[in-house]
Write a protein that holds these residues in place. Sequence first.
Motif, mmCIF file in Angstrom:
data_model
loop_
_atom_site.group_PDB
_atom_site.id
_atom_site.type_symbol
_atom_site.label_atom_id
_atom_site.label_comp_id
_atom_site.label_asym_id
_atom_site.label_seq_id
_atom_site.Cartn_x
_atom_site.Cartn_y
_atom_site.Cartn_z
ATOM 1 N N LEU A 13 16.617 -19.260 -55.376
ATOM 2 C CA LEU A 13 16.209 -18.652 -54.117
ATOM 3 C C LEU A 13 17.406 -17.951 -53.494
ATOM 4 C CD1 LEU A 13 14.671 -21.637 -54.286
ATOM 5 C CD2 LEU A 13 13.775 -20.919 -52.088
ATOM 6 N N THR A 14 17.129 -16.932 -52.699
ATOM 7 C CA THR A 14 18.184 -16.237 -51.968
ATOM 8 C C THR A 14 17.885 -16.322 -50.478
ATOM 9 O OG1 THR A 14 18.570 -14.704 -53.792
ATOM 10 C CG2 THR A 14 19.402 -14.059 -51.630
ATOM 11 N N GLN A 15 18.872 -16.822 -49.720
ATOM 12 C CA GLN A 15 18.750 -16.940 -48.269
ATOM 13 C C GLN A 15 20.014 -16.365 -47.638
ATOM 14 O OE1 GLN A 15 17.846 -21.070 -47.339
ATOM 15 N NE2 GLN A 15 15.813 -20.939 -48.265
ATOM 16 N N PRO A 16 20.023 -16.175 -46.308
ATOM 17 C CA PRO A 16 21.207 -15.573 -45.679
ATOM 18 C C PRO A 16 22.521 -16.264 -46.014
ATOM 19 C CG PRO A 16 19.404 -15.573 -44.123
ATOM 20 C CD PRO A 16 18.914 -16.320 -45.336
ATOM 21 N N ILE A 17 22.497 -17.597 -46.165
ATOM 22 C CA ILE A 17 23.736 -18.309 -46.466
ATOM 23 C C ILE A 17 24.208 -18.055 -47.894
ATOM 24 C CG2 ILE A 17 22.661 -20.444 -47.316
ATOM 25 C CD1 ILE A 17 24.830 -21.990 -45.763
ATOM 26 N N PHE A 87 31.664 -29.132 -63.256
ATOM 27 C CA PHE A 87 30.905 -30.068 -64.092
ATOM 28 C C PHE A 87 29.717 -29.417 -64.784
ATOM 29 C CE2 PHE A 87 33.199 -32.543 -60.970
ATOM 30 C CZ PHE A 87 33.794 -33.511 -61.765
ATOM 31 N N LEU A 88 29.658 -28.081 -64.743
ATOM 32 C CA LEU A 88 28.644 -27.364 -65.513
ATOM 33 C C LEU A 88 29.149 -27.192 -66.944
ATOM 34 C CD1 LEU A 88 27.447 -24.536 -63.080
ATOM 35 C CD2 LEU A 88 26.006 -26.283 -64.130
ATOM 36 N N ASN A 89 28.379 -27.665 -67.900
ATOM 37 C CA ASN A 89 28.778 -27.526 -69.300
ATOM 38 C C ASN A 89 28.607 -26.086 -69.794
ATOM 39 O OD1 ASN A 89 29.447 -30.307 -69.639
ATOM 40 N ND2 ASN A 89 27.256 -30.770 -69.782
ATOM 41 N N ASP A 90 27.611 -25.414 -69.234
ATOM 42 C CA ASP A 90 27.376 -24.009 -69.561
ATOM 43 C C ASP A 90 26.936 -23.305 -68.288
ATOM 44 O OD1 ASP A 90 27.640 -23.976 -72.545
ATOM 45 O OD2 ASP A 90 25.962 -25.412 -72.398
ATOM 46 N N ALA A 91 27.023 -22.013 -68.256
ATOM 47 C CA ALA A 91 26.533 -21.246 -67.115
ATOM 48 C C ALA A 91 25.017 -21.405 -67.032
ATOM 49 C CB ALA A 91 26.907 -19.778 -67.275
ATOM 50 N N PRO A 92 24.448 -21.471 -65.824
ATOM 51 C CA PRO A 92 22.993 -21.574 -65.682
ATOM 52 C C PRO A 92 22.308 -20.445 -66.440
ATOM 53 C CG PRO A 92 24.064 -21.896 -63.570
ATOM 54 C CD PRO A 92 25.131 -21.457 -64.525
ATOM 55 N N ARG A 93 21.301 -20.792 -67.224
ATOM 56 C CA ARG A 93 20.637 -19.819 -68.086
ATOM 57 C C ARG A 93 19.215 -19.577 -67.603
ATOM 58 N NH1 ARG A 93 17.522 -20.966 -72.440
ATOM 59 N NH2 ARG A 93 18.268 -23.128 -72.440
ATOM 60 N N GLU A 94 18.907 -18.305 -67.367
ATOM 61 C CA GLU A 94 17.565 -17.970 -66.892
ATOM 62 C C GLU A 94 16.579 -18.081 -68.046
ATOM 63 O OE1 GLU A 94 15.365 -14.644 -64.078
ATOM 64 O OE2 GLU A 94 17.172 -14.080 -65.178
ATOM 65 N N ILE A 95 15.490 -18.822 -67.825
ATOM 66 C CA ILE A 95 14.504 -19.006 -68.892
ATOM 67 C C ILE A 95 13.134 -18.475 -68.518
ATOM 68 C CG2 ILE A 95 15.682 -21.017 -69.837
ATOM 69 C CD1 ILE A 95 13.654 -22.792 -68.416
ATOM 70 N N GLY A 96 13.010 -17.936 -67.303
ATOM 71 C CA GLY A 96 11.716 -17.382 -66.915
ATOM 72 C C GLY A 96 11.874 -16.458 -65.742
ATOM 73 N N ASN A 97 11.189 -15.361 -65.756
ATOM 74 C CA ASN A 97 11.253 -14.414 -64.647
ATOM 75 C C ASN A 97 9.934 -13.664 -64.589
ATOM 76 O OD1 ASN A 97 12.124 -12.919 -62.537
ATOM 77 N ND2 ASN A 97 13.585 -11.673 -63.687
ATOM 78 N N ASP A 98 8.854 -14.409 -64.486
ATOM 79 C CA ASP A 98 7.521 -13.825 -64.584
ATOM 80 C C ASP A 98 6.893 -13.504 -63.229
ATOM 81 O OD1 ASP A 98 7.703 -14.164 -67.325
ATOM 82 O OD2 ASP A 98 6.898 -16.204 -67.217
ATOM 83 N N GLU A 100 6.278 -11.814 -59.513
ATOM 84 C CA GLU A 100 6.404 -10.458 -59.002
ATOM 85 C C GLU A 100 7.601 -10.304 -58.077
ATOM 86 O OE1 GLU A 100 2.765 -9.291 -57.220
ATOM 87 O OE2 GLU A 100 1.611 -9.371 -59.082
ATOM 88 N N ASP A 101 7.993 -11.395 -57.368
ATOM 89 C CA ASP A 101 9.119 -11.275 -56.431
ATOM 90 C C ASP A 101 10.466 -11.418 -57.128
ATOM 91 O OD1 ASP A 101 9.269 -13.927 -57.031
ATOM 92 O OD2 ASP A 101 8.902 -14.675 -55.014
ATOM 93 N N GLY A 102 10.452 -11.553 -58.437
ATOM 94 C CA GLY A 102 11.689 -11.589 -59.186
ATOM 95 C C GLY A 102 12.362 -12.945 -59.257
ATOM 96 N N THR A 103 11.746 -13.974 -58.712
ATOM 97 C CA THR A 103 12.339 -15.306 -58.744
ATOM 98 C C THR A 103 12.335 -15.843 -60.164
ATOM 99 O OG1 THR A 103 11.626 -15.782 -56.498
ATOM 100 C CG2 THR A 103 12.157 -17.665 -57.868
ATOM 101 N N GLY A 104 13.478 -16.310 -60.609
ATOM 102 C CA GLY A 104 13.580 -16.813 -61.967
ATOM 103 C C GLY A 104 13.735 -18.314 -62.018
ATOM 104 N N ILE A 105 13.535 -18.880 -63.198
ATOM 105 C CA ILE A 105 13.733 -20.304 -63.438
ATOM 106 C C ILE A 105 14.953 -20.457 -64.326
ATOM 107 C CG2 ILE A 105 12.729 -22.409 -64.397
ATOM 108 C CD1 ILE A 105 9.966 -21.204 -63.874
ATOM 109 N N TYR A 106 15.862 -21.339 -63.932
ATOM 110 C CA TYR A 106 17.131 -21.486 -64.628
ATOM 111 C C TYR A 106 17.277 -22.888 -65.207
ATOM 112 C CZ TYR A 106 18.717 -17.045 -62.690
ATOM 113 O OH TYR A 106 18.854 -15.705 -62.381
#
Length: 382
Positions: A13-17, A87-98, A100-106
Amino acid sequence: MSEQALKFTAIRLTQPIGELFVGKISSDKLASLAKADIRRITSRELEKMSGIQRGLSSARVTDIARYIETVDASFPNAFILNLNSEFLNDAPREIGNDCEDGTGIYCFDVSANEKAFSIIDGQHRLSGFQKAEVETFDLIVAFFIDLPIEDQAYLFSTINVTQQKVNKSLVYDLFDVSETRSPQRTAHLITKALNTDEDSPLYRRIKLLGIAPKFGDEVLYKAPLSQGAVASRIAELISADPMSDRDSIRRGKEIAVDAADVERGLIFRKFFAEEKDWAILRIMKNYFRAVADAFPDLWEKQDNPLSKTIGYGALMRLLVDAFGEGARRGDLSFDFFSELMTRVRRNSAMDQDAPLTFESFAAAGSGESKLYGKLKEWSELA
């Protein structure tokens, strides 16, 4: 992914902060991955402060743990966290972007370390899960990645300072829609009956929802007592642990009754256990009718301490003492309470330190305790 890691998905999600993610993590896994940053002095010389969280309240943690152990416990609100990217072993990987508002699942792969997440809001809830004896709970988490400590502190203070405490009268009124029997629901229904039954000495003396009743802009009647104040005092005479009693009923168990309940002040517990709420209502009506008859002029003056919250509280404490005497006699009738209040009136009239008007008792602070002490003295129940 290493063996000691947690892999889970979250929605971006994207918010002002800035950017944050929302997902689910089981309670046991979250407890091993998150640690509260308790505010503390880190330099004796400069009294330099570190951390953003208040210290844990053991009493609050215990209350939350007990709630978690109930049959219908739920936490639909999110734990707010900050994820340390170290403590992230890998960069967050997007696995879904279906969408319409462009929100993806990571997909996230996080090392199992208690420093992986810091808790911005939810430390008492998480500690409650660590204390409770329950199976794993799925929890909602909302987390930032490497959110600056300044922003974490701002979020914490905003969440906790701007929250408005829920009106106690509203809390009790919501039990009107409940189908589960509980001390709170019984207390609410009795309070409602005391206010609406025309033969009740408390008829139209209780502000339901804690506010003056209105029809449009018209105030229907003025009332000196709030629903929350009246109902909470009744509930206290039914149960020392209303949440546990409600949970027992939900599980189909009987309400435990002990011979010492009356001595502990739980004078209405046996009636509640036997589903005789009508008996509680009758005793309340008998008792307060005796008060109204003994002090008719003062009872009509809603600004008099006897008619306000201080008087109601003191009278309910005296009722516990009077109940014990009445139970021994096998008499909780209006006549019994009338005899009691006649003594109170007679003795109060002769007391130079506390005139019959009751105006000498403060409406807040120690006023209730002082008034109760005098009522007990005048009743000759001491």
